[in-house]
Design a protein around this motif. Structure first.
Motif, PDB file in Angstrom:
ATOM      1  N   PRO A 278     -10.575 -28.064   4.465  1.00 50.63           N
ATOM      2  CA  PRO A 278     -11.538 -27.832   3.384  1.00 50.63           C
ATOM      3  C   PRO A 278     -12.515 -26.687   3.640  1.00 50.63           C
ATOM      4  O   PRO A 278     -12.858 -25.957   2.721  1.00 50.63           O
ATOM      5  CB  PRO A 278     -12.290 -29.161   3.290  1.00 50.63           C
ATOM      6  N   GLN A 279     -12.955 -26.524   4.921  1.00 46.47           N
ATOM      7  CA  GLN A 279     -13.962 -25.484   5.182  1.00 46.47           C
ATOM      8  C   GLN A 279     -13.341 -24.135   5.519  1.00 46.47           C
ATOM      9  O   GLN A 279     -14.006 -23.267   6.059  1.00 46.47           O
ATOM     10  CB  GLN A 279     -14.878 -25.891   6.330  1.00 46.47           C
ATOM     11  N   ALA A 280     -12.061 -23.961   5.210  1.00 46.46           N
ATOM     12  CA  ALA A 280     -11.356 -22.747   5.612  1.00 46.46           C
ATOM     13  C   ALA A 280     -12.083 -21.489   5.161  1.00 46.46           C
ATOM     14  O   ALA A 280     -12.696 -21.449   4.098  1.00 46.46           O
ATOM     15  CB  ALA A 280      -9.948 -22.751   5.047  1.00 46.46           C
ATOM     16  N   VAL A 281     -12.048 -20.482   6.008  1.00 43.24           N
ATOM     17  CA  VAL A 281     -12.610 -19.170   5.702  1.00 43.24           C
ATOM     18  C   VAL A 281     -11.522 -18.136   5.962  1.00 43.24           C
ATOM     19  O   VAL A 281     -11.001 -18.088   7.079  1.00 43.24           O
ATOM     20  CB  VAL A 281     -13.846 -18.876   6.588  1.00 43.24           C
ATOM     21  N   PRO A 282     -11.143 -17.330   5.003  1.00 40.31           N
ATOM     22  CA  PRO A 282     -11.613 -17.325   3.626  1.00 40.31           C
ATOM     23  C   PRO A 282     -11.064 -18.518   2.839  1.00 40.31           C
ATOM     24  O   PRO A 282     -10.149 -19.172   3.293  1.00 40.31           O
ATOM     25  CB  PRO A 282     -11.052 -16.008   3.090  1.00 40.31           C
ATOM     26  N   LYS A 283     -11.654 -18.708   1.669  1.00 41.36           N
ATOM     27  CA  LYS A 283     -11.328 -19.911   0.889  1.00 41.36           C
ATOM     28  C   LYS A 283      -9.984 -19.799   0.174  1.00 41.36           C
ATOM     29  O   LYS A 283      -9.483 -20.786  -0.360  1.00 41.36           O
ATOM     30  CB  LYS A 283     -12.438 -20.127  -0.137  1.00 41.36           C
ATOM     31  N   TYR A 284      -9.396 -18.572   0.145  1.00 40.21           N
ATOM     32  CA  TYR A 284      -8.171 -18.381  -0.634  1.00 40.21           C
ATOM     33  C   TYR A 284      -7.003 -19.145  -0.026  1.00 40.21           C
ATOM     34  O   TYR A 284      -6.773 -19.085   1.175  1.00 40.21           O
ATOM     35  CB  TYR A 284      -7.800 -16.895  -0.700  1.00 40.21           C
ATOM     36  N   PRO A 285      -6.236 -19.824  -0.875  1.00 37.88           N
ATOM     37  CA  PRO A 285      -5.055 -20.514  -0.359  1.00 37.88           C
ATOM     38  C   PRO A 285      -3.912 -19.542  -0.035  1.00 37.88           C
ATOM     39  O   PRO A 285      -3.987 -18.364  -0.375  1.00 37.88           O
ATOM     40  CB  PRO A 285      -4.665 -21.449  -1.509  1.00 37.88           C
ATOM     41  N   VAL A 286      -2.914 -20.064   0.618  1.00 36.16           N
ATOM     42  CA  VAL A 286      -1.731 -19.285   0.969  1.00 36.16           C
ATOM     43  C   VAL A 286      -0.517 -20.015   0.431  1.00 36.16           C
ATOM     44  O   VAL A 286      -0.425 -21.239   0.542  1.00 36.16           O
ATOM     45  CB  VAL A 286      -1.616 -19.159   2.503  1.00 36.16           C
ATOM     46  N   LEU A 287       0.411 -19.277  -0.164  1.00 37.72           N
ATOM     47  CA  LEU A 287       1.632 -19.906  -0.655  1.00 37.72           C
ATOM     48  C   LEU A 287       2.726 -19.704   0.388  1.00 37.72           C
ATOM     49  O   LEU A 287       2.846 -18.634   0.975  1.00 37.72           O
ATOM     50  CB  LEU A 287       2.022 -19.279  -1.993  1.00 37.72           C
ATOM     51  N   ASP A 288       3.484 -20.751   0.599  1.00 35.70           N
ATOM     52  CA  ASP A 288       4.479 -20.746   1.665  1.00 35.70           C
ATOM     53  C   ASP A 288       5.874 -20.697   1.022  1.00 35.70           C
ATOM     54  O   ASP A 288       6.422 -21.729   0.647  1.00 35.70           O
ATOM     55  CB  ASP A 288       4.182 -22.014   2.504  1.00 35.70           C
ATOM     56  N   PRO A 289       6.441 -19.506   0.809  1.00 32.42           N
ATOM     57  CA  PRO A 289       7.657 -19.332   0.005  1.00 32.42           C
ATOM     58  C   PRO A 289       8.841 -20.214   0.411  1.00 32.42           C
ATOM     59  O   PRO A 289       9.480 -20.789  -0.470  1.00 32.42           O
ATOM     60  CB  PRO A 289       7.997 -17.848   0.163  1.00 32.42           C
ATOM     61  N   PRO A 290       9.174 -20.386   1.712  1.00 34.92           N
ATOM     62  CA  PRO A 290      10.363 -21.192   2.017  1.00 34.92           C
ATOM     63  C   PRO A 290      10.251 -22.622   1.497  1.00 34.92           C
ATOM     64  O   PRO A 290      11.261 -23.276   1.285  1.00 34.92           O
ATOM     65  CB  PRO A 290      10.406 -21.184   3.553  1.00 34.92           C
ATOM     66  N   ASN A 291       9.035 -23.107   1.283  1.00 32.84           N
ATOM     67  CA  ASN A 291       8.871 -24.477   0.813  1.00 32.84           C
ATOM     68  C   ASN A 291       8.453 -24.567  -0.660  1.00 32.84           C
ATOM     69  O   ASN A 291       8.194 -25.648  -1.169  1.00 32.84           O
ATOM     70  CB  ASN A 291       7.827 -25.199   1.674  1.00 32.84           C
ATOM     71  N   CYS A 292       8.369 -23.419  -1.331  1.00 31.74           N
ATOM     72  CA  CYS A 292       7.897 -23.408  -2.719  1.00 31.74           C
ATOM     73  C   CYS A 292       9.075 -23.600  -3.672  1.00 31.74           C
ATOM     74  O   CYS A 292      10.119 -22.959  -3.534  1.00 31.74           O
ATOM     75  CB  CYS A 292       7.197 -22.082  -2.984  1.00 31.74           C
ATOM     76  N   THR A 293       8.925 -24.530  -4.600  1.00 29.56           N
ATOM     77  CA  THR A 293      10.001 -24.832  -5.544  1.00 29.56           C
ATOM     78  C   THR A 293      10.376 -23.597  -6.354  1.00 29.56           C
ATOM     79  O   THR A 293      11.539 -23.332  -6.614  1.00 29.56           O
ATOM     80  CB  THR A 293       9.552 -25.971  -6.485  1.00 29.56           C
ATOM     81  N   TYR A 294       9.383 -22.808  -6.743  1.00 25.08           N
ATOM     82  CA  TYR A 294       9.678 -21.617  -7.540  1.00 25.08           C
ATOM     83  C   TYR A 294      10.545 -20.644  -6.749  1.00 25.08           C
ATOM     84  O   TYR A 294      11.538 -20.115  -7.255  1.00 25.08           O
ATOM     85  CB  TYR A 294       8.389 -20.935  -7.999  1.00 25.08           C
TER      86      TYR A 294
END
Lengths: 665, 161
Positions: A278-294
């Protein structure tokens, strides 16, 4: 040509004089050609010793100086200074190493004295051919690259930035914080790790002097102190940082769950688009392509559809950023020893054997079990816990070294078990309890009072094969209790393996990229283990934290700050003087064969097509001399290591055998 | 030096960044090893011109040790690899002259491996001791009826080979 050489043989107390007959060496040296003045003195490095040189230069008109003492890595600078103060160019000095290479390496007094004469003679013959050289001024770019955003890197970055210098902080993971962000409490004060770390993380994010590149890796670095050129690969996040507000809707709505092997140590799941905590810096999430349905099936896009600011970009690609910096601080941290490597401890096939990092996440209030200590089934509360020290450390089969932090964190674990499950029995299996640190021994005493059982003995194995009554359904920890000299079998519900610290799996590659060394264990090598623990053999590259060796948080913070101070010192100087050990090409004799062009590891040799000649770019040359050795026309001169100088030194150190082996007429 | 036992003289060309420091460390740790190796500092094992080795043998050394950083750990990226390539060629040349391979050795020792360097010096000293003195200058320059040749001329001769 006749030079006037002064020879000074140091006693170094009894360090040299105890083995080498310094007086004899000095008297003998005085009889050698070119030597006009020869002395032995108790401590040449003392100010009186140095003054001796200065006075003799003036009085006897010395033109060359030889000091036979310790390693040039200790005092070459000192005596160059004395030579200069005496009015000579500092490079008209040579050192003979008769301590490290001689008096400390043998007890044979006659052999040592003989060898000392050879080494002194080599230096005398060499120094005659020395040429006056001028150091090369190099401007220092005030920006600094800090690699690794753990506590050491954060400390270094903040210190430098607070002092008004620009810092590029590059972190491989989606968030800075490093291992410290995963911990629950810190020993011995039991401070909440996140509570003391996150304010610093926020400081980094908001600091006007810090440019943070997370989810990024250094791809390449070239140049030299003051003038490095860095290429950083900013990995695709698939999130447009300018648009993202960090609201977390994408993470919430993502339908795909993945086991989080990194931050949660495999104990919990995360989404395919995620912020590690939750306190991650920076706050931006990361998308993990090998596990992403799209990315897998071309359908879903739930995150993109539901993102209120349209910040998801599936087309995003890795970016390569290039920028110049003057110095580099490596704070790349450590890997936890992989407990699977010790099969007899049962990790991986006995469910209730946990690694220290798994337990660390488990007791963390924001961790996968909300801080409850439970067995692998997620419910049962253990009534007895065994903590196995030195897993992978102090073991010739794995790592010989002590990981330094495990005793203390094992004590902390024991305390946390007592705190959360007051009725539970806790057994610590240790070889030695090592608690050197402020408040550490006191913490150990506290644990003794809390009723933890301490069993002195390395655990032989952990098994579920019950043999005695009361062992059914338990894990049995078997060890020799070396204090009572008996084998013991302790049945417990839970086993925690206190795994040691090891160098990052890719530390070799990193050390290669930055052109500095690492030891056999993979830890980066410092310039001097006692007196220069944050500098490396490569000018402008510094190290901090556990990448240099196992370290706890206060040590890492101190080293981060120390490395920052070293860099700030260089930045403040604006210009530093570099050793003039450089190659140069004689235009008259260069045949233009271009052999040297490809040999140079720094691409410092250019070929002038019009003149058919090669030329060394002095600023790029690092002075290794490989081109000098290779030039078929002997057209390249390696300053301070010329052929003439080395040949003379060879003749000098072989004075005795040359005499014995006179060629028959 | 005792009269009975032959004490070989070995010239060591040690890399400033690793092996020279390894020898420093061996001393600092008071590791005792044979006093037969006399070290010459070079910035990199890649600076070791094969002429240095020949010069040392000609001037009376019984053996030459070249010591550098482990492959992949060179302070100057890959100078040690260049040293290795030159060493392989040099060995062929030495073989033709009948110089035993134990007399010229290439050793890798990082700055933290003082004990390894000390062991290498001990081992090499014993190997060369077993071979006996080289006396190359006498054998090659004086033994075949030629008058002693001036050093400068010999250098040219070596280069032609």
């Amino acid at each position: 040509m006749s030079e006037k050489v002064g020879v000074y043989v140091c006693h170094c107390g009894t360090n040299i004089a105890g083995v080498v007959d310094v007086e004899e060496v000095s008297n003998w040296a005085g009889e050698q050609p070119n030597v006009v003045c020869s002395r032995d003195y108790k401590f040449m490095c003392s100010s009186l010793g140095q003054e001796l040189i200065e006075e003799d230069i003036k009085e006897h008109g010395l033109t060359r100086i030889v000091v036979a003492a310790c390693s040039p890595h200790m005092h070459e600078k000192t005596f160059r200074g004395a030579t200069e103060r005496g009015g000579l160019n500092p490079y008209l000095f040579e050192m003979a190493n008769i301590r490290e290479h001689n008096s400390w390496a043998t007890t044979d007094k006659a052999a040592a004295t003989h060898k000392a004469k050879a080494l002194v003679n080599g230096a005398v013959e060499r120094v005659v051919h020395h040429q006056p050289l001028e150091p090369i001024p190099v401007e220092i770019n005030p920006a600094t690259l800090v690699v690794g955003g753990g506590i050491a890197g954060i400390s270094a970055a903040l210190e430098l930035a607070d002092a008004g210098n620009h810092v590029y902080l590059v972190e491989r993971e989606p968030s800075i914080g490093g291992h410290m962000a995963q911990l629950d409490k810190t020993f011995p004060t039991l401070d909440c790790s996140a509570c003391i770390l996150t304010p610093k993380m926020v400081d980094v994010e908001q600091h006007p002097n810090i440019t943070l590149y997370s989810w990024s890796e250094v791809e390449n670095i070239s140049g030299y102190i003051g003038n490095f050129n860095v290429t950083v690969r900013k990995k695709a996040r698939y999130v447009i940082e300018e648009l993202c507000t960090g609201c977390g809707i994408c993470e919430e709505k993502c339908p795909r769950k993945v086991v989080d092997e990194v931050f949660e140590a495999g104990l919990a799941q995360r989404k395919a688009i995620y912020t590690p905590f939750p306190q991650a810096v920076p706050k931006y999430p990361v998308l993990d392509p090998p596990n992403c349905t799209y990315f897998e099936r071309g359908k879903c896009k739930a995150c993109q559809i539901l993102c209120p600011t349209g910040a998801i970009d599936f087309e995003q690609e890795d970016e390569l950023l290039e920028f110049p910096v003057g110095n580099v601080i490596l704070a790349t941290g450590y890997d936890l020893f992989d407990s699977n490597r010790i099969p007899q401890y049962g990790y991986g096939h006995l469910a209730n054997v946990f690694t220290s990092l798994e337990f660390e996440r488990m007791v963390n209030a924001s961790g996968p079990t909300d801080g409850k200590i439970v067995l692998r089934d997620g419910e049962s509360v253990p009534q007895s816990v065994a903590i196995v020290h030195c897993v992978g450390s102090r073991d010739n089969n794995y790592h010989e070294y002590c990981s330094k932090v495990c005793c203390m964190y094992s004590l902390k674990f024991a305390h946390l078990v007592h705190e959360r499950i007051p009725e539970a029995e806790v057994y610590n299996f240790y070889i030695d309890i090592r608690t050197p640190g402020k408040g550490y021994e006191e913490f150990y005493n506290r644990l003794l009072e809390e009723g933890t059982h301490f069993i002195r003995g390395r655990v032989a194995d952990v098994t579920d094969a019950a043999r005695l009554p009361g062992e059914e359904g338990k894990l049995i920890v078997q060890a020799e209790d070396t204090l009572i000299g008996k084998q013991r079998r302790i049945p417990v519900d839970m086993v925690i393996l206190s795994a040691g610290m090891e160098a990052r799996h890719d530390s070799q590659d990193v050390s290669l990229m930055f052109g500095m060394g690492c030891d056999f264990d993979g830890f980066f090598t410092e310039r001097h283990p006692k007196l220069d623990p944050v500098a490396t053999m490569t000018e402008g590259i510094f190290i901090a934290g556990a990448c240099q060796g196992p370290k706890d948080i206060p040590d890492s913070v101190a080293q981060g700050a120390a490395a920052a101070a070293r860099v700030a010192g260089l930045v403040n100087q604006e210009t530093v003087m570099m050793e003039p050990v450089r190659a140069s090409i004689n235009k008259e004799t260069c045949s233009g064969c271009r052999l040297c062009n490809d040999l140079c590891p720094y691409n410092a040799i250019v070929f002038h097509e019009d003149q058919k000649l090669s030329e060394v770019i002095t600023a790029l040359c690092q002075g290794c001399g490989t081109c000098v050795a290779a030039c078929p026309s002997s057209a390249i001169n390696g300053a301070h290591f010329t052929n003439e100088q080395v040949f003379s030194e060879i003749e000098g150190i072989l004075w005795d055998v040359m005499e014995h082996q006179a060629v028959p007429a | 030096m005792s009269e009975q036992q032959f004490e070989p003289v070995i010239v060591g060309f040690l890399c400033n960044w690793c092996s020279y420091r390894a020898a420093d460390l061996a001393g600092t740790s008071r590791t005792k090893y044979a006093p037969n190796m006399r070290a010459i500092r070079v910035m990199c094992s890649g600076r070791v011109d094969p002429q240095f080795v020949l010069k040392a043998l000609r001037e009376g050394a019984d053996g030459v040790m070249i010591a550098g950083c482990h492959p992949g750990e060179c302070h100057y990226v890959e100078g040690n690899i260049k040293a290795l390539r030159r060493y392989v060629l040099l060995k062929r040349m030495l073989k033709q002259w009948g110089i035993e391979k134990e007399r010229v050795q290439l050793v890798w020792a990082s700055a933290s491996e003082g004990n390894l360097l000390a062991e290498a010096v001990d081992r090499m000293t014993e190997e060369v001791r077993a071979l006996g003195p080289l006396r190359w200058r006498q054998a090659v320059l004086g033994g075949n009826g030629h008058k002693p040749v001036e050093t400068a001329e010999v250098e040219v001769e070596v280069e032609e080979v």
